[in-house]
Write a protein that holds these residues in place. Sequence first.
Motif, PDB file in Angstrom:
ATOM      1  N   VAL A  89      38.783  32.898  41.874  1.00  0.00           N
ATOM      2  CA  VAL A  89      39.623  34.030  41.471  1.00  0.00           C
ATOM      3  C   VAL A  89      41.052  33.562  41.211  1.00  0.00           C
ATOM      4  N   TRP A  90      41.554  32.668  42.056  1.00  0.00           N
ATOM      5  CA  TRP A  90      42.914  32.168  41.857  1.00  0.00           C
ATOM      6  C   TRP A  90      43.041  31.392  40.545  1.00  0.00           C
ATOM      7  N   GLU A  91      42.028  30.592  40.226  1.00  0.00           N
ATOM      8  CA  GLU A  91      42.076  29.815  38.988  1.00  0.00           C
ATOM      9  C   GLU A  91      41.978  30.727  37.769  1.00  0.00           C
ATOM     10  N   VAL A  92      41.143  31.756  37.851  1.00  0.00           N
ATOM     11  CA  VAL A  92      41.046  32.715  36.753  1.00  0.00           C
ATOM     12  C   VAL A  92      42.375  33.438  36.570  1.00  0.00           C
ATOM     13  N   ARG A  93      43.023  33.782  37.679  1.00  0.00           N
ATOM     14  CA  ARG A  93      44.318  34.463  37.606  1.00  0.00           C
ATOM     15  C   ARG A  93      45.386  33.562  36.974  1.00  0.00           C
ATOM     16  N   ALA A  94      45.343  32.262  37.319  1.00  0.00           N
ATOM     17  CA  ALA A  94      46.317  31.334  36.736  1.00  0.00           C
ATOM     18  C   ALA A  94      46.099  31.179  35.231  1.00  0.00           C
ATOM     19  N   ALA A  95      44.834  31.214  34.791  1.00  0.00           N
ATOM     20  CA  ALA A  95      44.533  31.065  33.368  1.00  0.00           C
ATOM     21  C   ALA A  95      44.780  32.354  32.591  1.00  0.00           C
ATOM     22  N   GLY A  96      44.682  33.487  33.281  1.00  0.00           N
ATOM     23  CA  GLY A  96      44.896  34.772  32.611  1.00  0.00           C
ATOM     24  C   GLY A  96      45.772  35.677  33.434  1.00  0.00           C
ATOM     25  N   PRO A  97      47.087  35.442  33.451  1.00  0.00           N
ATOM     26  CA  PRO A  97      47.981  36.251  34.289  1.00  0.00           C
ATOM     27  C   PRO A  97      48.023  37.728  33.904  1.00  0.00           C
ATOM     28  N   HIS A  98      47.526  38.045  32.712  1.00  0.00           N
ATOM     29  CA  HIS A  98      47.547  39.436  32.248  1.00  0.00           C
ATOM     30  C   HIS A  98      46.335  40.229  32.735  1.00  0.00           C
ATOM     31  N   LEU A  99      45.361  39.566  33.338  1.00  0.00           N
ATOM     32  CA  LEU A  99      44.118  40.236  33.720  1.00  0.00           C
ATOM     33  C   LEU A  99      44.350  41.240  34.846  1.00  0.00           C
ATOM     34  N   SER A 100      43.607  42.345  34.783  1.00  0.00           N
ATOM     35  CA  SER A 100      43.686  43.361  35.831  1.00  0.00           C
ATOM     36  C   SER A 100      42.827  42.951  37.018  1.00  0.00           C
ATOM     37  N   ARG A 101      42.933  43.716  38.108  1.00  0.00           N
ATOM     38  CA  ARG A 101      42.108  43.428  39.273  1.00  0.00           C
ATOM     39  C   ARG A 101      40.618  43.536  38.944  1.00  0.00           C
ATOM     40  N   GLY A 102      40.262  44.551  38.152  1.00  0.00           N
ATOM     41  CA  GLY A 102      38.863  44.715  37.769  1.00  0.00           C
ATOM     42  C   GLY A 102      38.353  43.543  36.952  1.00  0.00           C
ATOM     43  N   GLN A 103      39.173  43.052  36.039  1.00  0.00           N
ATOM     44  CA  GLN A 103      38.768  41.913  35.222  1.00  0.00           C
ATOM     45  C   GLN A 103      38.675  40.642  36.061  1.00  0.00           C
ATOM     46  N   LEU A 104      39.584  40.494  37.021  1.00  0.00           N
ATOM     47  CA  LEU A 104      39.514  39.341  37.928  1.00  0.00           C
ATOM     48  C   LEU A 104      38.223  39.376  38.737  1.00  0.00           C
ATOM     49  N   PHE A 105      37.881  40.567  39.216  1.00  0.00           N
ATOM     50  CA  PHE A 105      36.661  40.708  40.006  1.00  0.00           C
ATOM     51  C   PHE A 105      35.436  40.380  39.155  1.00  0.00           C
ATOM     52  N   ALA A 106      35.394  40.885  37.926  1.00  0.00           N
ATOM     53  CA  ALA A 106      34.246  40.637  37.054  1.00  0.00           C
ATOM     54  C   ALA A 106      34.116  39.152  36.730  1.00  0.00           C
ATOM     55  N   SER A 107      35.227  38.485  36.464  1.00  0.00           N
ATOM     56  CA  SER A 107      35.183  37.043  36.164  1.00  0.00           C
ATOM     57  C   SER A 107      34.735  36.249  37.386  1.00  0.00           C
ATOM     58  N   GLY A 108      35.287  36.618  38.558  1.00  0.00           N
ATOM     59  CA  GLY A 108      34.882  35.928  39.779  1.00  0.00           C
ATOM     60  C   GLY A 108      33.408  36.118  40.091  1.00  0.00           C
ATOM     61  N   MET A 109      32.864  37.298  39.804  1.00  0.00           N
ATOM     62  CA  MET A 109      31.455  37.560  40.064  1.00  0.00           C
ATOM     63  C   MET A 109      30.556  36.759  39.135  1.00  0.00           C
ATOM     64  N   ARG A 110      31.001  36.520  37.897  1.00  0.00           N
ATOM     65  CA  ARG A 110      30.195  35.693  36.999  1.00  0.00           C
ATOM     66  C   ARG A 110      30.054  34.276  37.555  1.00  0.00           C
ATOM     67  N   ILE A 111      31.142  33.763  38.110  1.00  0.00           N
ATOM     68  CA  ILE A 111      31.081  32.447  38.747  1.00  0.00           C
ATOM     69  C   ILE A 111      30.231  32.511  40.011  1.00  0.00           C
ATOM     70  N   GLY A 112      30.408  33.573  40.794  1.00  0.00           N
ATOM     71  CA  GLY A 112      29.699  33.711  42.057  1.00  0.00           C
ATOM     72  C   GLY A 112      28.193  33.812  41.896  1.00  0.00           C
ATOM     73  N   ARG A 113      27.724  34.444  40.820  1.00  0.00           N
ATOM     74  CA  ARG A 113      26.278  34.563  40.618  1.00  0.00           C
ATOM     75  C   ARG A 113      25.639  33.194  40.427  1.00  0.00           C
ATOM     76  N   ASP A 114      26.312  32.306  39.704  1.00  0.00           N
ATOM     77  CA  ASP A 114      25.794  30.945  39.558  1.00  0.00           C
ATOM     78  C   ASP A 114      25.761  30.228  40.900  1.00  0.00           C
ATOM     79  N   HIS A 115      26.796  30.473  41.701  1.00  0.00           N
ATOM     80  CA  HIS A 115      26.876  29.827  43.014  1.00  0.00           C
ATOM     81  C   HIS A 115      25.762  30.336  43.925  1.00  0.00           C
ATOM     82  N   ILE A 116      25.487  31.623  43.869  1.00  0.00           N
ATOM     83  CA  ILE A 116      24.428  32.201  44.698  1.00  0.00           C
ATOM     84  C   ILE A 116      23.086  31.563  44.367  1.00  0.00           C
TER      85      ILE A 116
END
Length: 315
Positions: A193-220
């Motif tokens: 989530v921190w890396e996504v935020r650094a790459a996209g400082p304009h992203l909202s909390r919802g967009q950060l959560f959605a991006s983090g979940m895409r990464i998390g599903r692969d990890h799961i």
Amino acid sequence: MDVELVGETAWSGLQPGDGVHVAEVGATEGVPGGWSLITVDRIPVLAIFTILFVVAVLVVAGRKGFFGLLGLVVSGVVLFGFMIPALTSGQPAVWVAIVGSTAIMFVVLYLAHGVSWRTTSAFVGTWLSLLVPTGLGALGVSMARLSGISSEETLALTNLLGDLDFPDILTCGLVIAGLGVLNDVTITQASSVWEVRAAGPHLSRGQLFASGMRIGRDHIASTIYTIAFAYAGAALSLLLLLSLYEQPLNLLLSTEQFSEEIIRTLGSGIGLVLSVPLTTGVAALTVAGAAGAARRSGRGADDPERAAPGPRRAI
């Protein structure tokens, strides 16, 4: 002197010159007795593997590896200095597991990854996720009517400490067993989530959560196999033994040994899966707040971790 090899020692491949521990048996006054093998001296081999492990960690991970090893030492102190004495003295095993695991998580996370909002979000996510296997484990042990006495070690404990609550001990073991892999998932999610935020400082909390979940599903997908095969490897001898019994599958699965491993695996697995959205949500809320604090302090929105108080080290 001659020492008879019996039991597992007869299969250990002992060679002349190997170090062993022996004890004199059957001796009377003025008449020497015989010698019995206690165990093989394995300390030199264990020391070599320990040194190789420490060297590998330090060479590859450097400073972070050193703090990771330090966290491992502190975890051992918590386990053997607090948790095990508390369990043997009859303290509630589930509460011992929660308190001890919280202490271990706190030390390991902040030592290995530094004091930052990122680490704090991983700690909160880990703690919340830890409650899931704790509750499910206690529920599963109760509903499956597991006694917690299914091995030679637990049978020996009943003779020494028969007043222990062995189903609670089983639940405690489930919590501890899943702690390491759970910690790995949560710190990875927080960092994502921190890396996504650094790459996209304009992203909202919802967009950060959605991006983090895409990464998390692969990890799961990959981590589920890790925890399942870890338990299978630890119980391989049991699996081999039970596979030789000519019994119906439903009967084998209902045995105490099999049911313990299944509930242990599935309870930890559910906690592991739920740790991804929990940690991702905490991180998305935290990183947005940290970014706002950074902008107000004039430090820039591209490095929200700088807003964290206290000494800082990047993960």
